[in-house]
Structures are given as structure tokens and as C-alpha cells.
Enzyme design. Structure first.
Site, PDB file in Angstrom:
ATOM      1  N   ASP A 199       0.792  -1.247   0.000  1.00  0.00           N
ATOM      2  CA  ASP A 199       0.000   0.000   0.000  1.00  0.00           C
ATOM      3  C   ASP A 199       0.822   1.294   0.000  1.00  0.00           C
ATOM      4  OD1 ASP A 199      -1.920  -1.941   0.231  1.00  0.00           O
ATOM      5  OD2 ASP A 199      -2.703  -1.286   2.165  1.00  0.00           O
ATOM      6  N   LYS A 235      -6.730  -4.777  -2.993  1.00  0.00           N
ATOM      7  CA  LYS A 235      -7.313  -5.475  -1.846  1.00  0.00           C
ATOM      8  C   LYS A 235      -8.311  -4.557  -1.148  1.00  0.00           C
ATOM      9  CE  LYS A 235      -3.522  -4.374   1.424  1.00  0.00           C
ATOM     10  NZ  LYS A 235      -4.268  -3.484   2.322  1.00  0.00           N
ATOM     11  N   CYS A 257      -1.946  -2.415   7.859  1.00  0.00           N
ATOM     12  CA  CYS A 257      -1.959  -3.366   6.743  1.00  0.00           C
ATOM     13  C   CYS A 257      -0.742  -4.281   6.710  1.00  0.00           C
ATOM     14  CB  CYS A 257      -2.111  -2.612   5.427  1.00  0.00           C
ATOM     15  SG  CYS A 257      -3.739  -1.861   5.271  1.00  0.00           S
TER      16      CYS A 257
HETATM   17  N1  TIU Z   1      -2.464   0.361   4.335  1.00  0.00           N
HETATM   18  C1  TIU Z   1      -2.894   0.612   5.569  1.00  0.00           C
HETATM   19  O1  TIU Z   1      -2.181   0.435   6.544  1.00  0.00           O
HETATM   20  N2  TIU Z   1      -4.179   1.125   5.698  1.00  0.00           N
HETATM   21  C2  TIU Z   1      -4.561   1.947   6.722  1.00  0.00           C
HETATM   22  O2  TIU Z   1      -5.711   2.353   6.797  1.00  0.00           O
HETATM   23  N3  TIU Z   1      -3.590   2.272   7.616  1.00  0.00           N
HETATM   24  C3  TIU Z   1      -3.680   3.181   8.641  1.00  0.00           C
HETATM   25  O3  TIU Z   1      -2.747   3.264   9.441  1.00  0.00           O
HETATM   26  N4  TIU Z   1      -4.758   3.929   8.749  1.00  0.00           N
END
Ligand code: TIU
Length: 220
Positions: free
Chosen positions: A24, A129, A162
Site C-alpha cells: 500500500d 485489496k 496493513c
Molecule cells: N495500508 C494501511 O495500513 N491502511 C490503513 O488504513 N492504515 C492506517 O494506518 N490507517
């Protein structure tokens, strides 16, 4: 076989059966105006890992390892976004709403794509995802099985959301996972540090951890 000096003990892997999973590294999490900022976070906390992530991706490609970029994003109809996820945080501009980087966390919008330094290259796999974990409601396990992947080198954001969720999902599915500690970051440095300790505690209950230099040294 290669061996990385890792915690809690050495991590041995065959690059032909190893994937780098970059979680991500999207504009929505790293840039002002995206989902991370909508949640109230200081997104500048994440920028520091980008050069190390670029080095890890370059190493993986040079060594013929599978490269997977995950992307937390929903289909434009939000059919794959649980109402509970959309409601969480009571955001004024939340998932699916139009913000400075386009519709927040929606596939095809500028914010959902990757930061310019870490764009997917030909041969890389991009995996959308809908959840925090990369195995939930995706074909990741089948992709990895199809390539004979048994080991994962994991980086990306955020460490305790994530990244940790994905690492735990992978560990339960039988993959040997190494968290590349300076290729992952959190909006909360204390959470990052805690995750690293959680992973390696109890004999590596979730897996291994090592900095990028130790990964690079294994190939030197
Ligand atoms: N990719 C991921 O970690 N999504 C989140 O929403 N992370 C946060 O720390 N908010």
C-alpha cells in the site's frame, strides 16, 4: 540459498521461491489530501522509507524475485467496501468521497495509485485489496502457490495496520515472513517499534525482522 542476519535468528530463503510484498505505498497514505490525512494523521511520517523501499524493489527485480505491490482500494461502486468500514471514523470526507486526490481509496483514482518513486514495473504484480490484510478477499494465496512462493519479504505502510495484518495472515498460511524494518513505517513511531518486537518475540511467533542492509548483505 541466502541467509539474512535477522531477529530472532537467521532467516534462510531461496530467492526463486521468495516474493517481495510491498504493502500500500499509495498516494492516499503518503501524501496530503489522501485517506491517511483524512484520518487525522501526519502523513510526513511515512516519507522517510521511500528510498529504502525503492532499493528493496530494485534488488528483488535484479535477483529475479517475484514483486507484488498491494493497493488498498475499492471498486468505484464500493460494492466491496463494507458499510462498517466506510462509516468508521465519522469522516467528513471518507472512502468513496471526492477529495484532493480524487475519490478516496477508490480504484483508478490518483490517490489510490502508488507514489511516483515506487511505480510498478513490467513483470511486477499489482494486487488490489479491499481490506487491511492482503489475503482477505483477494487471490494472493493462489498467486503465491502458483509461483511456488514460500517466503515473503514484507515492507510498506502502515506497520501496525496493513503490514502487520498481512504478515499475520501469511504466517498462519504457512509462509516464512521477514519484515524489512526500515522499509515499513507508521504514523505512530511507537506502534512501528512495538510491531517489530511483537513479530520477533517468542522465538519469532509471527516471523523475522531485519533492516534492508542485512537483506542486501545476503546478496553481496
Ligand atoms: N495500508 C494501511 O495500513 N491502511 C490503513 O488504513 N492504515 C492506517 O494506518 N490507517
Amino acid at each position: 540459498m541466502k541467509t539474512i542476519a535477522a531477529r530472532p535468528y537467521e532467516y534462510t530463503f531461496d530467492p526463486a521461491h521468495t516474493a517481495v510484498v510491498m504493502i500500500d505505498m499509495q498516494r492516499d497514505f503518503l501524501e496530503p489530501g489522501g485517506f491517511g490525512a483524512m484520518l487525522g494523521n501526519d502523513v510526513s511520517q511515512l516519507a522517510g522509507i521511500v528510498p529504502a523501499c525503492a532499493r528493496l524493489l530494485a534488488l528483488a527485480r535484479a535477483q529475479g524475485m517475484t514483486v507484488i505491490h498491494t493497493q488498498e482500494a475499492h471498486d468505484p461502486q464500493l460494492a466491496d467496501c463494507p458499510p462498517a468500514k466506510r462509516a468508521r471514523g465519522r469522516l467528513e470526507c471518507g472512502i468513496g468521497d471526492r477529495g484532493p486526490l480524487g475519490r478516496v481509496l477508490v480504484e483508478g483514482e490518483p490517490g489510490a495509485w502508488f507514489v511516483s518513486e515506487l511505480l510498478p514495473q513490467p513483470g511486477d504484480i499489482v494486487l488490489r485489496k479491499p481490506g487491511k490484510g492482503a489475503f482477505h478477499a483477494t487471490g494472493l494465496d493462489a498467486i503465491l502457490h502458483g509461483r511456488g512462493i514460500t517466503h515473503l519479504l514484507i515492507g510498506g505502510v502502515t506497520t501496525e495496520v496493513c503490514v502487520q495484518t498481512t504478515m499475520r495472515e501469511a504466517n498462519d498460511r504457512g509462509y516464512d515472513c521477514l519484515l524489512v524494518t526500515d522499509c515499513t513505517a507508521s504514523y505512530f513511531p511507537a506502534f512501528h517499534a512495538a510491531v517489530v518486537e511483537m513479530v520477533v518475540a517468542q522465538g519469532g511467533i509471527v516471523g523475522w525482522a531485519a533492516p534492508l542492509a542485512a537483506v542486501e548483505a545476503a546478496f553481496a
